[in-house]
Design a protein around this motif. Structure first.
Motif, short mmCIF file in Angstrom:
data_model
loop_
_atom_site.label_atom_id
_atom_site.label_comp_id
_atom_site.label_asym_id
_atom_site.label_seq_id
_atom_site.Cartn_x
_atom_site.Cartn_y
_atom_site.Cartn_z
N LYS A 1 0.84 -1.20 0.00
CA LYS A 1 0.00 0.00 0.00
C LYS A 1 0.87 1.25 0.00
O LYS A 1 0.56 2.24 -0.67
CB LYS A 1 -0.92 0.00 1.22
N LYS A 2 1.98 1.21 0.71
CA LYS A 2 2.90 2.35 0.73
C LYS A 2 3.52 2.58 -0.65
O LYS A 2 3.72 3.74 -1.06
CB LYS A 2 3.99 2.14 1.79
N TYR A 3 3.85 1.48 -1.34
CA TYR A 3 4.36 1.63 -2.71
C TYR A 3 3.33 2.34 -3.58
O TYR A 3 3.67 3.25 -4.35
CB TYR A 3 4.66 0.25 -3.32
N LEU A 4 2.08 1.93 -3.45
CA LEU A 4 1.01 2.54 -4.24
C LEU A 4 0.87 4.03 -3.91
O LEU A 4 0.70 4.87 -4.80
CB LEU A 4 -0.32 1.82 -3.97
N GLU A 5 0.96 4.35 -2.64
CA GLU A 5 0.85 5.76 -2.22
C GLU A 5 2.01 6.59 -2.74
O GLU A 5 1.83 7.76 -3.14
CB GLU A 5 0.77 5.83 -0.69
N LYS A 6 3.21 5.99 -2.77
CA LYS A 6 4.38 6.71 -3.29
C LYS A 6 4.25 6.93 -4.79
O LYS A 6 4.69 7.96 -5.32
CB LYS A 6 5.66 5.92 -2.96
N ILE A 7 3.69 5.96 -5.49
CA ILE A 7 3.43 6.12 -6.92
C ILE A 7 2.46 7.28 -7.14
O ILE A 7 2.67 8.14 -8.01
CB ILE A 7 2.87 4.82 -7.53
N ALA A 8 1.39 7.31 -6.33
CA ALA A 8 0.40 8.38 -6.44
C ALA A 8 1.04 9.75 -6.19
O ALA A 8 0.68 10.75 -6.85
CB ALA A 8 -0.75 8.13 -5.46
N GLU A 9 1.98 9.81 -5.25
CA GLU A 9 2.67 11.08 -4.96
C GLU A 9 3.48 11.56 -6.17
O GLU A 9 3.48 12.75 -6.50
CB GLU A 9 3.60 10.90 -3.76
N LEU A 10 4.15 10.62 -6.84
CA LEU A 10 4.93 10.98 -8.03
C LEU A 10 4.01 11.41 -9.17
O LEU A 10 4.34 12.34 -9.93
CB LEU A 10 5.82 9.81 -8.46
N PHE A 11 2.87 10.76 -9.28
CA PHE A 11 1.90 11.17 -10.30
C PHE A 11 1.37 12.58 -10.02
O PHE A 11 1.20 13.38 -10.94
CB PHE A 11 0.73 10.19 -10.35
N LYS A 12 1.16 12.86 -8.75
CA LYS A 12 0.69 14.20 -8.37
C LYS A 12 1.76 15.24 -8.69
O LYS A 12 1.47 16.34 -9.19
CB LYS A 12 0.34 14.24 -6.89
N LYS A 13 3.02 14.90 -8.41
CA LYS A 13 4.13 15.81 -8.68
C LYS A 13 4.21 16.16 -10.16
O LYS A 13 4.47 17.31 -10.53
CB LYS A 13 5.46 15.15 -8.24
N HIS A 14 3.95 15.16 -11.03
CA HIS A 14 4.07 15.36 -12.48
C HIS A 14 2.73 15.68 -13.15
O HIS A 14 2.70 15.84 -14.37
CB HIS A 14 4.67 14.10 -13.12
N ASN A 15 1.68 15.74 -12.34
CA ASN A 15 0.34 15.97 -12.91
C ASN A 15 0.07 14.95 -14.01
O ASN A 15 -0.35 15.28 -15.13
CB ASN A 15 0.22 17.40 -13.45
N THR A 16 0.31 13.69 -13.69
CA THR A 16 0.26 12.61 -14.67
C THR A 16 -1.17 12.21 -15.04
O THR A 16 -2.04 12.08 -14.17
CB THR A 16 0.99 11.37 -14.12
N ASN A 17 -1.38 12.02 -16.31
CA ASN A 17 -2.61 11.41 -16.82
C ASN A 17 -2.37 9.90 -16.83
O ASN A 17 -1.62 9.40 -17.66
CB ASN A 17 -2.90 11.93 -18.23
N TYR A 18 -2.96 9.17 -15.88
CA TYR A 18 -2.60 7.76 -15.72
C TYR A 18 -3.83 6.84 -15.73
O TYR A 18 -4.96 7.27 -15.47
CB TYR A 18 -1.80 7.54 -14.43
N TYR A 19 -3.55 5.56 -16.03
CA TYR A 19 -4.60 4.54 -16.11
C TYR A 19 -4.08 3.29 -15.41
O TYR A 19 -3.02 2.76 -15.78
CB TYR A 19 -4.94 4.23 -17.56
N ILE A 20 -4.79 2.83 -14.39
CA ILE A 20 -4.44 1.61 -13.66
C ILE A 20 -5.37 0.50 -14.12
O ILE A 20 -6.59 0.56 -13.89
CB ILE A 20 -4.58 1.80 -12.13
N VAL A 21 -4.80 -0.52 -14.75
CA VAL A 21 -5.61 -1.61 -15.31
C VAL A 21 -5.36 -2.90 -14.53
O VAL A 21 -4.21 -3.33 -14.39
CB VAL A 21 -5.26 -1.85 -16.80
N VAL A 22 -6.42 -3.51 -14.00
CA VAL A 22 -6.33 -4.85 -13.42
C VAL A 22 -6.62 -5.81 -14.56
O VAL A 22 -7.71 -5.79 -15.15
CB VAL A 22 -7.34 -5.05 -12.27
N THR A 23 -5.66 -6.65 -14.90
CA THR A 23 -5.71 -7.40 -16.14
C THR A 23 -6.68 -8.59 -16.11
O THR A 23 -6.95 -9.17 -15.07
CB THR A 23 -4.31 -7.94 -16.50
N PRO A 24 -7.19 -8.96 -17.29
CA PRO A 24 -8.03 -10.16 -17.41
C PRO A 24 -7.14 -11.40 -17.51
O PRO A 24 -6.28 -11.48 -18.38
CB PRO A 24 -8.78 -9.92 -18.73
N LEU A 25 -7.33 -12.36 -16.61
CA LEU A 25 -6.50 -13.56 -16.61
C LEU A 25 -7.35 -14.82 -16.85
O LEU A 25 -8.55 -14.84 -16.58
CB LEU A 25 -5.75 -13.70 -15.29
N TYR A 26 -6.68 -15.86 -17.30
CA TYR A 26 -7.37 -17.10 -17.64
C TYR A 26 -8.08 -17.70 -16.43
O TYR A 26 -9.15 -18.30 -16.57
CB TYR A 26 -6.38 -18.12 -18.22
#
Length: 332
Positions: A250-275
């Protein structure tokens, strides 16, 4: 004194022989692309690691990237060249890895930030089977700029691993001879976007992106895998994965979100379809949606992509057209 000098001489000769027999041919062959800059850093030998190669390719590139693709080998169906057509002024780099972890994704985003690249647009593929394994730590075989390992130790590990699992193919590599077969996948990648298995200057790439593979040889192969039981029968009732996202992850995810906020990133998080058709656990989805509001797109579970076994050529990966359909449905 003579005995001491003799010992020094024998030691020096031993080091010289060792160097001539093992070190010099290894450096000259450069099987991990550690010593010499390459025209491209495609996956040539089976023992090479995709994340390591992708890091090397990025740090040696002269391109001014501002957009990135992250995730496991399942992202090979995400075409940077197609995204550049969909998103104005984007220059994509495909920063994938085998069985990528959330910590590996975070460390790669952190590296990109430290190198001074912009993060204008980002696609992240999260897998319900690999991304959150083992507290999401980056893989030990990743590049030393990702793991934090010192460069000497990193080079030593490559050298040791190469000779510990020695084979005739590896001997041929040292001699400069060509090899083929299982140990030589020799998979091409685009020199700029790092897209796997195609070159973006090939006009047929985008034309065929939406193509569903169903030619006779492919169908026969899939029929055989189904009949053998390799493509096992899935249950009709929807099942959930157990909760996976740990406190560390969860901390990794929060740190990613912080970097996205810093860069004002247009991002898409996809949970993939698996067999396996397992649905990502609702608690994990709540965590993702809290950290990345309105930016999580869940394609796990039983759906139009996963219901057809012919969409999964090796039970692990899905046909590229599925990624195109996903991108077309989410990118705006």
């Amino acid at each position: 004194m003579k005995k001491f000098l003799k010992s020094i001489f024998i030691f020096a000769i031993s080091v010289m022989c060792f160097s001539l027999l093992f070190i010099v041919p290894y450096i000259n062959a450069d099987p991990y692309f550690d010593f010499f800059k390459k025209n491209n850093y495609s996956w040539i030998y089976r023992f090479q690691m995709l994340g390591d190669l992708s890091t090397k390719k990025l740090i040696h590139s002269d391109s001014d990237y501002n957009s990135f693709i992250f995730g496991s080998s399942r992202t090979t169906g995400v075409y940077g060249c197609y995204l550049e057509q969909k998103i104005p002024d984007s220059e994509f780099y495909h920063f994938a890895n085998w069985s990528e972890s959330i910590g590996g994704i975070y460390k790669k985003i952190k590296l990109i930030d430290s190198l001074g690249y912009s993060l204008d647009n980002t696609i992240i593929y999260l897998d319900t089977d690999y991304t959150f394994e083992g507290d999401g730590k980056e893989h030990e075989y990743d590049h030393y700029l990702i793991t934090g390992e010192n460069r000497f130790s990193y080079l030593h590990n490559h050298f040791k691993t190469y000779y510990e699992n020695f084979s005739l193919d590896k001997f041929d590599i040292l001699l400069g001879n060509s090899i083929s077969g299982e140990n030589f996948p020799n998979r091409d990648s685009d020199p700029v976007t790092n897209d796997a298995y195609h070159r973006c200057n090939d006009i047929t790439v985008i034309k065929n992106y939406a193509k569903v593979k169903k030619d006779i040889p492919y169908l026969k192969k899939m029929d055989s895998l189904i009949e053998s039981g390799f493509m096992y029968k899935r249950e009709a009732v929807q099942k959930q994965q157990i909760p996976q996202i740990s406190t560390i992850e969860k901390k990794y995810l929060e740190k990613i979100a912080e970097l996205f906020k810093k860069h004002n990133t247009n991002y898409y998080i996809v949970v993939t379809p698996l067999y396996d058709q397992y649905k990502f656990h609702k608690d994990d989805l709540t965590i993702l949606n809290t950290i990345f509001p309105d930016r999580v797109f869940d394609f796990s579970g039983i759906n139009s992509f996963t219901i057809d076994p012919y969409n999964f050529p090796d039970r692990k990966h899905f046909q590229p057209y599925i990624s195109k359909k996903i991108l077309d449905s989410i990118v705006r």
